[in-house]
Write an enzyme that holds these catalytic residues in place. Structure first.
Site, PDB file in Angstrom:
ATOM      1  N   CYS A  93      31.138 -64.089  25.714  1.00  0.00           N
ATOM      2  CA  CYS A  93      31.494 -62.733  25.295  1.00  0.00           C
ATOM      3  C   CYS A  93      30.256 -61.861  25.153  1.00  0.00           C
ATOM      4  O   CYS A  93      30.306 -60.805  24.506  1.00  0.00           O
ATOM      5  CB  CYS A  93      32.294 -62.761  23.993  1.00  0.00           C
ATOM      6  SG  CYS A  93      31.377 -63.392  22.575  1.00  0.00           S
ATOM      7  N   PHE A 146      33.770 -74.053  18.619  1.00  0.00           N
ATOM      8  CA  PHE A 146      33.659 -72.694  18.078  1.00  0.00           C
ATOM      9  C   PHE A 146      35.068 -72.172  17.801  1.00  0.00           C
ATOM     10  O   PHE A 146      35.447 -71.075  18.213  1.00  0.00           O
ATOM     11  CB  PHE A 146      32.917 -71.762  19.044  1.00  0.00           C
ATOM     12  CG  PHE A 146      31.541 -72.221  19.419  1.00  0.00           C
ATOM     13  CD1 PHE A 146      30.466 -72.041  18.558  1.00  0.00           C
ATOM     14  CD2 PHE A 146      31.312 -72.855  20.628  1.00  0.00           C
ATOM     15  CE1 PHE A 146      29.192 -72.460  18.914  1.00  0.00           C
ATOM     16  CE2 PHE A 146      30.048 -73.283  20.996  1.00  0.00           C
ATOM     17  CZ  PHE A 146      28.983 -73.093  20.132  1.00  0.00           C
ATOM     18  N   ASP A 176      34.021 -76.027  14.082  1.00  0.00           N
ATOM     19  CA  ASP A 176      33.468 -74.722  13.722  1.00  0.00           C
ATOM     20  C   ASP A 176      32.647 -74.856  12.450  1.00  0.00           C
ATOM     21  O   ASP A 176      32.918 -75.718  11.608  1.00  0.00           O
ATOM     22  CB  ASP A 176      34.566 -73.680  13.527  1.00  0.00           C
ATOM     23  CG  ASP A 176      34.028 -72.258  13.618  1.00  0.00           C
ATOM     24  OD1 ASP A 176      34.013 -71.703  14.728  1.00  0.00           O
ATOM     25  OD2 ASP A 176      33.596 -71.718  12.576  1.00  0.00           O
TER      26      ASP A 176
END
Length: 399
Positions: free
Chosen positions: A343, A230, A252
């Site tokens: 996150c 990522f 990614d």
């Protein structure tokens, strides 16, 4: 204050403990001008809890910005809060830091507002309706306090629709930011903030300290082979190469991010492109394919986007976190290290740790928790407000 929100019994407890949000279900009655976007919050016993911005179309009906009565979010208050937040960053952040978050919403007493600085460019992000009528005062204060070259708005957020606001983006003051990105330095590396097209306000400032930690692990491991999953524009990979990684493999799915990633790499003379490889594609598929190919890495960095966005999608998101970490563990060489992050604000630290425990168990490997990781000081957490503690990370030693 022209509007007062009276709370139901016991609904003042979270506020007294530090939580700034008042949900619609906590309000017993309203008194005064319903068109006003500020209100005093009063507990069932008559005690005034402070002043808040009001959001009639949102389930978060009000957001406290002061625990004192009679305070208004006017131009004077905005400038004073901005000045205080900027001064805190000067105290908390390295003196040579060229990019940082200057205002972190509720944590700085300015709910619904983000202000980021990249060198001489300031980017604002307004997620709530009360800022629509205060934008000019905000920009005027930022120009006076910071003397920037540019003030740009990136309020292109889906969350604004909860308050019947359309996304907004564009130049607010000064010169237009360069399409190629705003260059800045961080811990000896050069990066580009794509304030026009990039994620967030143009860069992942919340990982600045953790990129430094990743670089420290590169030096400890001694020219390791690094996998960054990522990766987006691969800021972690550049930090790793600059610290001496012998190879970085970045994964990614964002094809549009690759030109910026290449431009950032070129800004760092110590980062040899021959030591860098990019895999463009779905990260989960790439993890499986790398494992099937027998690849192993000394250091794996796993920094996925927010995989849990709603409470009713919690289990789906947790499975995604577990799958990604399971393969990341399998791809880590015995004696290697995994840096892994979440996150998702809805995933608390204890729950994230349980996900990691499950991934380790299913991998058939052994792991030790070496250290925990957080957002840097320019993203302070407000005590009593767990939603501000959204970024959490862990360093696992894999046996």
């Amino acid at each position: 204050m022209k509007l007062t929100l009276h709370l139901k019994p016991a609904r003042d407890i979270p506020i007294i403990r530090g939580h700034p949000w008042i949900l619609s279900g906590a309000i017993a009655r309203t008194e005064g001008d319903l068109a006003c976007d500020e209100a005093e919050i009063v507990a069932a016993n008559g005690r005034c809890l402070g002043c808040a911005t009001v959001h009639p179309q949102s389930s978060i009906r009000a957001r406290l910005f002061s625990n004192r009565p009679g305070v208004q979010l006017n131009a004077e208050t905005i400038r004073a809060r901005l000045a205080a937040a900027i001064e805190r960053r000067r105290q908390w952040m390295p003196a040579d830091a060229e990019a940082m978050r200057l205002v972190f919403s509720e944590s700085d007493g300015l709910p619904g507002l983000i202000v980021d600085r990249y060198a001489d460019t300031v980017v604002i992000q307004c997620s709530t309706a009360p800022w629509e009528s205060r934008r000019d005062a905000l920009v005027e204060a930022l120009v006076a306090l910071l003397n920037p070259r540019t003030v740009y708005e990136r309020s292109d957020l889906d969350v604004r629709r909860h308050e019947e606001l359309e996304p907004r983006q564009g130049l607010l003051w000064g010169a237009a930011p360069p399409e190629s990105g705003v260059p800045f330095s961080e811990n000896g590396c050069r990066f580009l903030a794509d304030v026009i097209h990039g994620h967030k306000t143009g860069f992942y400032l919340d990982q600045s300290a953790n990129r430094q930690r990743a670089a420290a692990w590169v030096r400890r491991l001694g020219a390791p082979r690094v996998l960054n999953v990522f990766a987006y524009t691969d800021a972690f990979g550049i930090a790793a190469l600059a610290a001496g990684a012998r190879e970085v493999v970045a994964v990614d799915s964002a094809l549009k991010a690759q030109p910026l990633a290449a431009a950032q790499l070129a800004l760092n003379p110590g980062c040899d492109p021959a030591r860098h490889r990019t895999i463009v594609g779905d990260a989960f598929s790439a993890l499986r394919e790398l494992h099937q190919a027998g690849e192993l890495f000394d250091l794996v960095i796993l920094d996925p986007p927010r995989l849990v966005t709603r409470k009713d999608r919690m289990q789906e998101g947790l499975r995604a976190y577990k799958d990604a970490n399971l393969f990341a563990i399998k791809l880590t060489r015995p004696g290697g290290v995994l840096l892994t992050f979440s996150c998702s604000g809805l995933v608390e630290r204890e729950l994230f740790t349980k996900v990691l425990e499950g991934a380790v168990r299913d991998s058939g490997r052994e792991a030790q928790l070496i250290e925990t990781l957080d957002a840097p000081p320019d993203h302070p957490r407000r005590l009593g407000f767990p939603e501000s503690d959204y970024l959490k990370g862990a360093v696992l030693g894999i046996a």
